[in-house]
Write a protein that holds these residues in place. Structure first.
Motif, PDB file in Angstrom:
ATOM      1  N   ASN A  20       0.853  -1.188   0.000  1.00  0.00           N
ATOM      2  CA  ASN A  20       0.000   0.000   0.000  1.00  0.00           C
ATOM      3  C   ASN A  20       0.888   1.237   0.000  1.00  0.00           C
ATOM      4  N   GLN A  21       0.861   1.995  -1.087  1.00  0.00           N
ATOM      5  CA  GLN A  21       1.723   3.160  -1.206  1.00  0.00           C
ATOM      6  C   GLN A  21       1.337   4.296  -0.263  1.00  0.00           C
ATOM      7  N   HIS A  22       0.126   4.215   0.299  1.00  0.00           N
ATOM      8  CA  HIS A  22      -0.333   5.259   1.220  1.00  0.00           C
ATOM      9  C   HIS A  22      -0.243   4.817   2.681  1.00  0.00           C
ATOM     10  N   ALA A  23       0.450   3.717   2.948  1.00  0.00           N
ATOM     11  CA  ALA A  23       0.508   3.169   4.304  1.00  0.00           C
ATOM     12  C   ALA A  23       1.142   4.150   5.287  1.00  0.00           C
ATOM     13  N   ALA A  24       2.198   4.849   4.863  1.00  0.00           N
ATOM     14  CA  ALA A  24       2.881   5.781   5.767  1.00  0.00           C
ATOM     15  C   ALA A  24       1.954   6.922   6.171  1.00  0.00           C
ATOM     16  N   VAL A  25       1.191   7.440   5.219  1.00  0.00           N
ATOM     17  CA  VAL A  25       0.239   8.509   5.516  1.00  0.00           C
ATOM     18  C   VAL A  25      -0.843   7.997   6.461  1.00  0.00           C
ATOM     19  N   ALA A  26      -1.308   6.784   6.219  1.00  0.00           N
ATOM     20  CA  ALA A  26      -2.349   6.195   7.069  1.00  0.00           C
ATOM     21  C   ALA A  26      -1.863   6.035   8.502  1.00  0.00           C
ATOM     22  N   ALA A 118       1.150  19.013  11.446  1.00  0.00           N
ATOM     23  CA  ALA A 118       1.570  19.983  10.427  1.00  0.00           C
ATOM     24  C   ALA A 118       2.907  19.619   9.789  1.00  0.00           C
ATOM     25  N   ALA A 119       3.880  19.171  10.597  1.00  0.00           N
ATOM     26  CA  ALA A 119       5.210  18.882  10.041  1.00  0.00           C
ATOM     27  C   ALA A 119       5.178  17.707   9.051  1.00  0.00           C
ATOM     28  N   PRO A 120       4.605  16.545   9.421  1.00  0.00           N
ATOM     29  CA  PRO A 120       4.513  15.458   8.436  1.00  0.00           C
ATOM     30  C   PRO A 120       3.641  15.816   7.238  1.00  0.00           C
ATOM     31  N   LEU A 121       2.582  16.618   7.466  1.00  0.00           N
ATOM     32  CA  LEU A 121       1.731  17.032   6.352  1.00  0.00           C
ATOM     33  C   LEU A 121       2.550  17.801   5.314  1.00  0.00           C
ATOM     34  N   ASN A 128       4.681  14.679  -2.554  1.00  0.00           N
ATOM     35  CA  ASN A 128       3.516  14.262  -3.355  1.00  0.00           C
ATOM     36  C   ASN A 128       2.981  12.893  -2.897  1.00  0.00           C
ATOM     37  N   LYS A 129       2.944  12.694  -1.577  1.00  0.00           N
ATOM     38  CA  LYS A 129       2.467  11.424  -1.009  1.00  0.00           C
ATOM     39  C   LYS A 129       0.998  11.469  -0.591  1.00  0.00           C
ATOM     40  N   ILE A 130       0.428  12.663  -0.550  1.00  0.00           N
ATOM     41  CA  ILE A 130      -0.984  12.764  -0.167  1.00  0.00           C
ATOM     42  C   ILE A 130      -1.833  12.277  -1.335  1.00  0.00           C
ATOM     43  N   LYS A 132      -4.661  11.660  -4.109  1.00  0.00           N
ATOM     44  CA  LYS A 132      -5.501  12.588  -4.862  1.00  0.00           C
ATOM     45  C   LYS A 132      -6.889  12.656  -4.216  1.00  0.00           C
ATOM     46  N   GLY A 133      -7.367  13.863  -4.031  1.00  0.00           N
ATOM     47  CA  GLY A 133      -8.690  14.066  -3.457  1.00  0.00           C
ATOM     48  C   GLY A 133      -8.700  14.213  -1.950  1.00  0.00           C
ATOM     49  N   TYR A 134      -7.551  14.034  -1.297  1.00  0.00           N
ATOM     50  CA  TYR A 134      -7.504  14.087   0.168  1.00  0.00           C
ATOM     51  C   TYR A 134      -6.990  15.426   0.709  1.00  0.00           C
ATOM     52  N   TYR A 135      -6.543  16.315  -0.161  1.00  0.00           N
ATOM     53  CA  TYR A 135      -6.036  17.605   0.318  1.00  0.00           C
ATOM     54  C   TYR A 135      -7.101  18.433   1.042  1.00  0.00           C
ATOM     55  N   PRO A 136      -8.356  18.499   0.548  1.00  0.00           N
ATOM     56  CA  PRO A 136      -9.374  19.241   1.302  1.00  0.00           C
ATOM     57  C   PRO A 136      -9.583  18.695   2.710  1.00  0.00           C
ATOM     58  N   ARG A 137      -9.515  17.371   2.848  1.00  0.00           N
ATOM     59  CA  ARG A 137      -9.703  16.778   4.172  1.00  0.00           C
ATOM     60  C   ARG A 137      -8.532  17.127   5.089  1.00  0.00           C
ATOM     61  N   MET A 138      -7.321  17.150   4.537  1.00  0.00           N
ATOM     62  CA  MET A 138      -6.149  17.510   5.335  1.00  0.00           C
ATOM     63  C   MET A 138      -6.251  18.967   5.798  1.00  0.00           C
ATOM     64  N   PHE A 139      -6.697  19.832   4.904  1.00  0.00           N
ATOM     65  CA  PHE A 139      -6.857  21.240   5.260  1.00  0.00           C
ATOM     66  C   PHE A 139      -7.934  21.393   6.337  1.00  0.00           C
ATOM     67  N   THR A 140      -9.002  20.611   6.219  1.00  0.00           N
ATOM     68  CA  THR A 140     -10.063  20.645   7.233  1.00  0.00           C
ATOM     69  C   THR A 140      -9.525  20.238   8.597  1.00  0.00           C
ATOM     70  N   LEU A 141      -8.728  19.179   8.628  1.00  0.00           N
ATOM     71  CA  LEU A 141      -8.145  18.720   9.891  1.00  0.00           C
ATOM     72  C   LEU A 141      -7.221  19.776  10.492  1.00  0.00           C
ATOM     73  N   LEU A 142      -6.428  20.405   9.657  1.00  0.00           N
ATOM     74  CA  LEU A 142      -5.514  21.446  10.132  1.00  0.00           C
ATOM     75  C   LEU A 142      -6.297  22.623  10.710  1.00  0.00           C
ATOM     76  N   THR A 143      -7.379  22.988  10.039  1.00  0.00           N
ATOM     77  CA  THR A 143      -8.220  24.095  10.514  1.00  0.00           C
ATOM     78  C   THR A 143      -8.908  23.732  11.822  1.00  0.00           C
ATOM     79  N   MET A 144      -9.384  22.503  11.914  1.00  0.00           N
ATOM     80  CA  MET A 144     -10.046  22.056  13.149  1.00  0.00           C
ATOM     81  C   MET A 144      -9.085  22.094  14.333  1.00  0.00           C
ATOM     82  N   GLY A 145      -7.844  21.693  14.095  1.00  0.00           N
ATOM     83  CA  GLY A 145      -6.854  21.712  15.173  1.00  0.00           C
ATOM     84  C   GLY A 145      -6.578  23.120  15.663  1.00  0.00           C
TER      85      GLY A 145
END
Length: 411
Positions: A20-26, A118-121, A128-130, A132-145
């Protein structure tokens, strides 16, 4: 139905990362959710030890605690200027240090999780490990924090104002603001957990499982998934109602179960005419707040038992993946444990260790509910619709080759 596909289901976290190429992000997101859970626990202890108003200022980047005796004296003198100290004038400097460190630790943990996110993000975005389509969710999480820090200070300020100096009741923060703070924490945790689980299990795996199911099996499993969503929603609502119990210190009243003041519903105590408008009794009246929390907790627990009884019966159990089956068992166990912790907290007059475990238990129950809903994504509307479209396209593809010769003959 292909039994092998269903029996394997969605691999566990330890085996899901292979290939899974996204395992590290998960794993990063799941780690962040664990840190948030720790902050929620420390926040609960901070409230239970009545430490939340010990720091009377807020610095966005934080600061070191006092180190010398003179610095501690200055900080203690600052605390003495605020209304809470007027009710705690027998407090010693050592006692002040104890409550100060709980609040300071809670705030610094909040900043720590901000760095952990924030640092790993930034790193994953640059590489370019995030997905496709997950950037809005990452921004939402950052804003919520970031918003959570502001909500925390907004909550603390409600207990520091001069308008509280004449309070006869024990000074505490606004229950509305406390509930907002807890809701944001639970929401952030849930989105981190869900997104991490999303990246562990690609949608292609879900389609292969769903394709192996008959229409009747899909119909039955959608009942289970709908029930799981309902139970998880009830769990969240019950947890939020618990914030109002904490904010009104309602756990130290009516310390009997199942009756309250020898009644099932203490009507005379639940409507206080001095609280206007009257609907505010739902959020501010001790009897009403506690009864609401009891009713919601019993409803949630009963719903969990009903759902697990149906899901684990012989008519449904064989349709579940191992992950969904285990998740339902864990959710049921957590639900029973949470009820026991809640009753114990009430009967024993809110001891800190049991009350803190009760709050953490609500997060564990919510987590298990989210896991069950997530593990049943293979019968979610989106997956089923995608399979239906794929089947329709295959049917068209199979018809077209046969239609060609027939059209030639007709000519």
């Amino acid at each position: 139905m292909s039994a092998s596909v269903l029996q394997r289901g969605l691999p566990m976290i330890t085996s899901a990362v292979a290939g899974n190429q996204h395992a590290a992000v998960a794993k990063w997101l799941l780690g962040c959710s664990g840190v948030v859970a720790g902050i929620v626990h420390v926040g609960g202890v901070t409230r239970l030890t009545k430490s939340g108003l010990s720091m009377t200022d807020w610095k966005p980047l934080g600061s070191l605690p006092p180190r010398s005796d003179s610095e501690w004296t200055v900080e203690f003198d600052r605390y003495k200027q605020y209304p809470e100290f007027q009710q705690r004038q027998s407090m010693t400097l050592d006692e002040f240090k104890y409550i100060y460190f709980w609040e300071w630790g809670h705030r610094m943990l909040g900043r720590f999780v901000g760095v952990c996110f924030a640092a790993p993000l930034t790193y994953f975005a640059v590489k370019n490990k995030i997905p496709k389509g997950y950037y809005p969710r990452m921004f939402t999480l950052l804003t919520m924090g970031g918003t959570q820090g502001l909500i925390g200070w907004w909550m603390v300020k409600s207990g520091l104002g001069e308008d509280r100096r004449g309070d006869r009741k024990e000074i505490r923060v606004s229950p509305y603001r406390l509930a907002t703070h807890l809701t944001m924490a639970f929401s952030t945790y849930s989105l981190l957990l869900w997104t991490g689980l999303d990246l562990l299990h690609p949608s292609s795996r879900l389609k292969s499982i769903a394709s192996s199911l008959s229409k009747d099996a899909i119909r039955k499993l959608r009942y289970i998934r709908s029930g799981s969503i309902g139970v998880t929603t009830l769990t969240a609502i019950t947890a939020i109602s618990g914030a109002f119990v904490a904010g009104n210190d309602a756990g130290n009243a009516y310390n009997t179960f199942p009756l309250m003041a020898d009644q099932w519903i203490p009507w005379d105590d639940m409507i206080d005419e001095s609280i206007q408008p009257l609907y505010r009794n739902i959020f501010e009246n001790t009897a009403t707040v506690q009864w609401d929390h009891r009713a919601l907790a019993i409803t949630t627990a009963s719903s969990i038992l009903g759902l697990s009884t149906m899901a684990l019966s012989k008519n449904f159990s064989h349709l579940l993946t191992p992950q969904a089956r285990r998740g339902i068992i864990v959710m049921t166990t957590a639900g029973i444990g949470q009820v026991c912790l809640g009753i114990s907290t009430l009967l024993l007059y809110v001891p800190i260790n049991i009350a803190a475990a009760h709050q953490l238990g609500s997060l564990a129950l919510l987590s298990s509910g989210l896991y069950v809903v997530h593990s049943l994504r293979y019968v979610s509307p989106r997956v089923i619709q995608s399979i239906s479209k794929s089947s329709a396209m295959k049917d068209v593809a199979n018809i077209l080759p046969r239609a060609g010769p027939m059209m030639a003959k007709s000519k």
